[in-house]
Motif scaffolding. Structure first.
Motif, mmCIF file in Angstrom:
data_model
loop_
_atom_site.group_PDB
_atom_site.id
_atom_site.type_symbol
_atom_site.label_atom_id
_atom_site.label_comp_id
_atom_site.label_asym_id
_atom_site.label_seq_id
_atom_site.Cartn_x
_atom_site.Cartn_y
_atom_site.Cartn_z
ATOM 1 N N ARG A 270 -16.610 -22.143 10.687
ATOM 2 C CA ARG A 270 -15.899 -21.889 9.429
ATOM 3 C C ARG A 270 -14.558 -21.238 9.747
ATOM 4 O O ARG A 270 -14.507 -20.164 10.351
ATOM 5 C CB ARG A 270 -16.740 -20.993 8.527
ATOM 6 C CG ARG A 270 -16.125 -20.716 7.166
ATOM 7 C CD ARG A 270 -17.130 -20.037 6.264
ATOM 8 N NE ARG A 270 -18.221 -20.946 5.923
ATOM 9 C CZ ARG A 270 -19.393 -20.557 5.445
ATOM 10 N NH1 ARG A 270 -19.644 -19.272 5.282
ATOM 11 N NH2 ARG A 270 -20.324 -21.439 5.144
ATOM 12 N N VAL A 271 -13.475 -21.894 9.357
ATOM 13 C CA VAL A 271 -12.131 -21.415 9.680
ATOM 14 C C VAL A 271 -11.488 -20.850 8.418
ATOM 15 O O VAL A 271 -11.181 -21.585 7.475
ATOM 16 C CB VAL A 271 -11.256 -22.540 10.267
ATOM 17 C CG1 VAL A 271 -9.892 -21.988 10.673
ATOM 18 C CG2 VAL A 271 -11.951 -23.175 11.465
ATOM 19 N N SER A 272 -11.278 -19.547 8.405
ATOM 20 C CA SER A 272 -10.657 -18.890 7.260
ATOM 21 C C SER A 272 -9.145 -19.109 7.283
ATOM 22 O O SER A 272 -8.539 -19.187 8.361
ATOM 23 C CB SER A 272 -10.963 -17.393 7.307
ATOM 24 O OG SER A 272 -10.101 -16.675 6.459
ATOM 25 N N PRO A 273 -8.509 -19.212 6.099
ATOM 26 C CA PRO A 273 -7.042 -19.294 6.066
ATOM 27 C C PRO A 273 -6.380 -18.102 6.752
ATOM 28 O O PRO A 273 -5.244 -18.192 7.220
ATOM 29 C CB PRO A 273 -6.728 -19.313 4.563
ATOM 30 C CG PRO A 273 -7.969 -19.853 3.922
ATOM 31 C CD PRO A 273 -9.099 -19.345 4.758
ATOM 32 N N GLY A 274 -7.104 -16.982 6.823
ATOM 33 C CA GLY A 274 -6.569 -15.801 7.497
ATOM 34 C C GLY A 274 -6.313 -16.025 8.971
ATOM 35 O O GLY A 274 -5.554 -15.274 9.599
ATOM 36 N N THR A 275 -6.934 -17.067 9.552
ATOM 37 C CA THR A 275 -6.718 -17.366 10.972
ATOM 38 C C THR A 275 -5.254 -17.684 11.234
ATOM 39 O O THR A 275 -4.684 -17.277 12.253
ATOM 40 C CB THR A 275 -7.601 -18.557 11.397
ATOM 41 O OG1 THR A 275 -8.961 -18.274 11.052
ATOM 42 C CG2 THR A 275 -7.508 -18.790 12.891
#
Length: 372
Positions: A16-21
């Protein structure tokens, strides 16, 4: 609320890739830019280097979490997903019983993977021209991965080193709650140190330089995250301590089991009605003893004396819901696991020869666990 995109890479758990990355990449690039620009390279090259290093660090975090996930799987855990977030990443997995050595290896596998990446990057430096952009890229990447490994090895929760120490102390002390409390307070001390170190540098240098101030702000954010993680661990330890005190026979409230059709006149006075539990066994199932009802005292009191002999108890009762059984010997984690395996609003506590010792309401157990 928009859900983070989920990536699937072969046999790896969902990622799961958060936009915060993306924010993390940009922040790392901003932090790296001043140091990289001192080398005299063109501005465009410096920007590409800074962004490239930021992206490589995200890959490093992913490798770190994959190491956790694969090691957890090797010890029989079920890995739900890997998450990449603004603050790095985490691996969500479930394990019923994992030996202390297994827990330690799961915790240490992440920092070990970063140490390995640092070694690979250091080796790659020899294959590049001294002073070239690639040499700078691999040099910085090696140092950052080494720093990531060492930082995660700090012996306090929620760091990996803290989790490894927690497992070791739990095995040595035979007390998981005490081990968690020790390592959580160590984590709080580390959080304070993360702020104090750059703050002392800013004070020493007179607060000059945007980099020093930006580093201090970043350190405060990280420290807040560490403090929050340590606090959650302390809350978890307190919850575990309360769970340990649970005892099915001690929690059981004595009841008198009565069929729903029993006449109200046979159930006694108001104080006796409070102990009555109506059990409809026709609603029994594989994990259910039936459906339970409790007498509504106000409704029962409103029935005229001359009608009590012909009024079934169910007519003045309210539904509790399905009722399951619990063994009187169930305690602590075993009691909670038994309740979770057969969710129900109420449970009859059964002793030897299926003797009913009393009833436990799920709501009462939840209230006990929430109490601080």
């Amino acid at each position: 609320m928009m859900r983070s995109p989920m990536l699937r890479l072969g046999a790896l758990p969902p990622i799961r890739v958060s936009p915060g990355t993306l924010v993390t990449v940009l922040l790392l690039a901003v932090l790296m830019y001043p140091a990289l620009s001192r080398g005299g390279a063109e501005q465009g090259t410096v920007v590409l280097l800074a962004v490239g290093i930021g992206l490589f660090m995200i890959v490093s975090v992913l490798v770190h979490e994959v190491a956790h996930a694969l090691t957890a799987r090797a010890f029989g855990a079920t890995v739900d997903h890997i998450a990449l977030t603004l603050w790095g990443g985490h691996t969500q997995y479930r394990a019923r019983q994992m030996p202390a050595l297994g827990s330690m290896l799961v915790s240490l596998s992440g920092p070990a993977s970063n140490a390995a990446l640092a070694a690979v990057a250091a080796g790659a430096i020899r294959l590049t021209e001294t002073g070239s952009s690639l040499a700078v890229f691999f040099t910085v990447s090696a140092w950052l991965n080494l720093a990531l490994a060492l930082f995660n090895l700090l012996p306090g929760l929620p760091m990996d080193g803290g989790r490894a120490l927690e497992s070791l102390l739990a095995a040595a002390l035979r007390n998981r709650v005490l081990a968690t409390r020790i390592t959580a307070w160590a984590g709080r001390a580390i959080a304070v140190g993360v702020v104090v170190t750059p703050l002392a540098h800013v004070v020493r240098t007179g607060g000059a330089g945007s980099l020093s101030l930006l580093t201090l702000v970043w350190a405060m954010l990280i420290a807040g995250l560490l403090w929050q993680g340590a606090s959650r661990a302390l809350d978890g330890a307190a919850l575990q301590a309360r769970i340990r005190t649970l005892d099915a026979s001690g929690l059981a409230v004595p009841v008198r089991i009565v069929p729903p059709q029993a006449p109200l006149s046979e159930l006694g006075a108001a104080e006796e009605l409070e102990r009555v539990l109506l059990l409809d066994r026709t609603a029994a199932g594989p994990d259910r003893l039936g459906r339970a009802h409790r007498i509504d005292l106000a409704a029962a009191a409103s029935v005229p004396p001359e009608h009590r002999a012909t009024t079934p108890a169910q007519a003045v009762a309210s539904s509790v819901g399905d009722i399951a059984a619990l063994p009187a010997a169930a305690q602590g984690d075993a009691l909670i696991e038994a309740m979770l395996s057969r969710p129900a609003p109420a449970y009859l506590v059964l002793g030897e020869n299926s003797t009913v010792l009393g009833v436990i309401m799920s709501a009462d157990v939840n209230a006990l666990l929430r109490r601080r």
